[in-house]
Design a protein around this motif. Structure first.
Motif, PDB file in Angstrom:
ATOM      1  N   GLU A 122       0.833  -1.199   0.000  1.00  0.00           N
ATOM      2  CA  GLU A 122       0.000   0.000   0.000  1.00  0.00           C
ATOM      3  C   GLU A 122       0.870   1.252   0.000  1.00  0.00           C
ATOM      4  O   GLU A 122       1.980   1.247   0.549  1.00  0.00           O
ATOM      5  N   SER A 163      -3.006   3.585  -3.026  1.00  0.00           N
ATOM      6  CA  SER A 163      -2.708   2.610  -4.061  1.00  0.00           C
ATOM      7  C   SER A 163      -2.318   1.291  -3.414  1.00  0.00           C
ATOM      8  O   SER A 163      -1.719   1.273  -2.334  1.00  0.00           O
ATOM      9  N   CYS A 164      -2.641   0.216  -4.100  1.00  0.00           N
ATOM     10  CA  CYS A 164      -2.258  -1.127  -3.652  1.00  0.00           C
ATOM     11  C   CYS A 164      -1.686  -1.862  -4.850  1.00  0.00           C
ATOM     12  O   CYS A 164      -2.410  -2.169  -5.796  1.00  0.00           O
ATOM     13  N   ALA A 165      -0.389  -2.127  -4.815  1.00  0.00           N
ATOM     14  CA  ALA A 165       0.278  -2.870  -5.876  1.00  0.00           C
ATOM     15  C   ALA A 165       0.347  -4.338  -5.488  1.00  0.00           C
ATOM     16  O   ALA A 165       0.805  -4.670  -4.389  1.00  0.00           O
ATOM     17  N   SER A 167       1.545  -8.312  -6.476  1.00  0.00           N
ATOM     18  CA  SER A 167       2.429  -9.141  -7.290  1.00  0.00           C
ATOM     19  C   SER A 167       2.373 -10.579  -6.815  1.00  0.00           C
ATOM     20  O   SER A 167       1.903 -10.871  -5.718  1.00  0.00           O
ATOM     21  N   ARG A 214      -9.585  -0.153 -10.252  1.00  0.00           N
ATOM     22  CA  ARG A 214      -8.405  -0.965 -10.522  1.00  0.00           C
ATOM     23  C   ARG A 214      -7.957  -0.791 -11.959  1.00  0.00           C
ATOM     24  O   ARG A 214      -8.776  -0.535 -12.855  1.00  0.00           O
ATOM     25  N   LYS A 264      -1.720  -2.563 -14.683  1.00  0.00           N
ATOM     26  CA  LYS A 264      -0.709  -2.080 -13.741  1.00  0.00           C
ATOM     27  C   LYS A 264      -0.692  -2.884 -12.449  1.00  0.00           C
ATOM     28  O   LYS A 264       0.038  -2.549 -11.514  1.00  0.00           O
ATOM     29  N   ASN A 265      -1.526  -3.928 -12.357  1.00  0.00           N
ATOM     30  CA  ASN A 265      -1.617  -4.737 -11.136  1.00  0.00           C
ATOM     31  C   ASN A 265      -1.850  -3.858  -9.905  1.00  0.00           C
ATOM     32  O   ASN A 265      -1.283  -4.111  -8.833  1.00  0.00           O
ATOM     33  N   THR A 266      -2.697  -2.870 -10.050  1.00  0.00           N
ATOM     34  CA  THR A 266      -2.885  -1.891  -8.987  1.00  0.00           C
ATOM     35  C   THR A 266      -4.365  -1.609  -8.758  1.00  0.00           C
ATOM     36  O   THR A 266      -5.142  -1.509  -9.715  1.00  0.00           O
ATOM     37  N   TYR A 295      -6.883   1.133  -6.524  1.00  0.00           N
ATOM     38  CA  TYR A 295      -6.854   2.462  -5.915  1.00  0.00           C
ATOM     39  C   TYR A 295      -8.056   2.661  -4.997  1.00  0.00           C
ATOM     40  O   TYR A 295      -9.116   2.068  -5.202  1.00  0.00           O
TER      41      TYR A 295
END
Length: 121
Positions: free
Chosen positions: A6, A21-23, A25, A72, A76-78, A80
């Motif tokens: 985050e 934001s939350c990335a 993986s 989302r 970007k694999n993200t 918001y």
């Protein structure tokens, strides 16, 4: 191993806005539902918002509906969380979480470390 990171937390005055934001993986992001939760000092963690894999369905806690928006970008694999009209009651550590795409939107398998949001009056 799934990892969620985050970012975007901070200090803001009441009435202001922040965008978290939350990335994600380590997992097929586009097939995961993602949610946001928060935990204020002395309180239990509570659900804030969630979004299904395609973004077609979103869910909100009553306390934030109309003020917060989850979105989302799968490329970007993200995910918001746009937070508007913030109040001191929104002060908490905010966590994002990922889970199976079509299970209950409050249930998740993987969690981030959290980001602090502080709203001053």
């Amino acid at each position: 191993q799934v990892q969620l990171v985050e970012s975007g937390g901070g200090l803001v005055q009441a009435g202001g806005s922040l965008k978290l934001s939350c990335a994600v993986s380590g997992r097929t992001f586009s097939s995961s539902k993602v949610g946001w939760f928060r935990q204020a000092p002395g309180k239990e963690r509570e659900f804030v918002a969630a979004i299904r894999p395609t973004g077609s369905f979103t869910y909100y806690a009553d306390s934030v509906r109309g003020r917060f928006a989850i979105s989302r970008v799968n490329a970007k694999n993200t995910v918001y969380l746009q937070m508007n009209a913030l109040t001191p009651e929104d002060t908490a550590v905010y966590y994002c979480a990922a889970g199976a795409p079509y299970s209950d939107y409050t249930r998740y398998d993987y969690w981030g470390q959290g980001t602090q949001v502080t709203v001053s009056s």
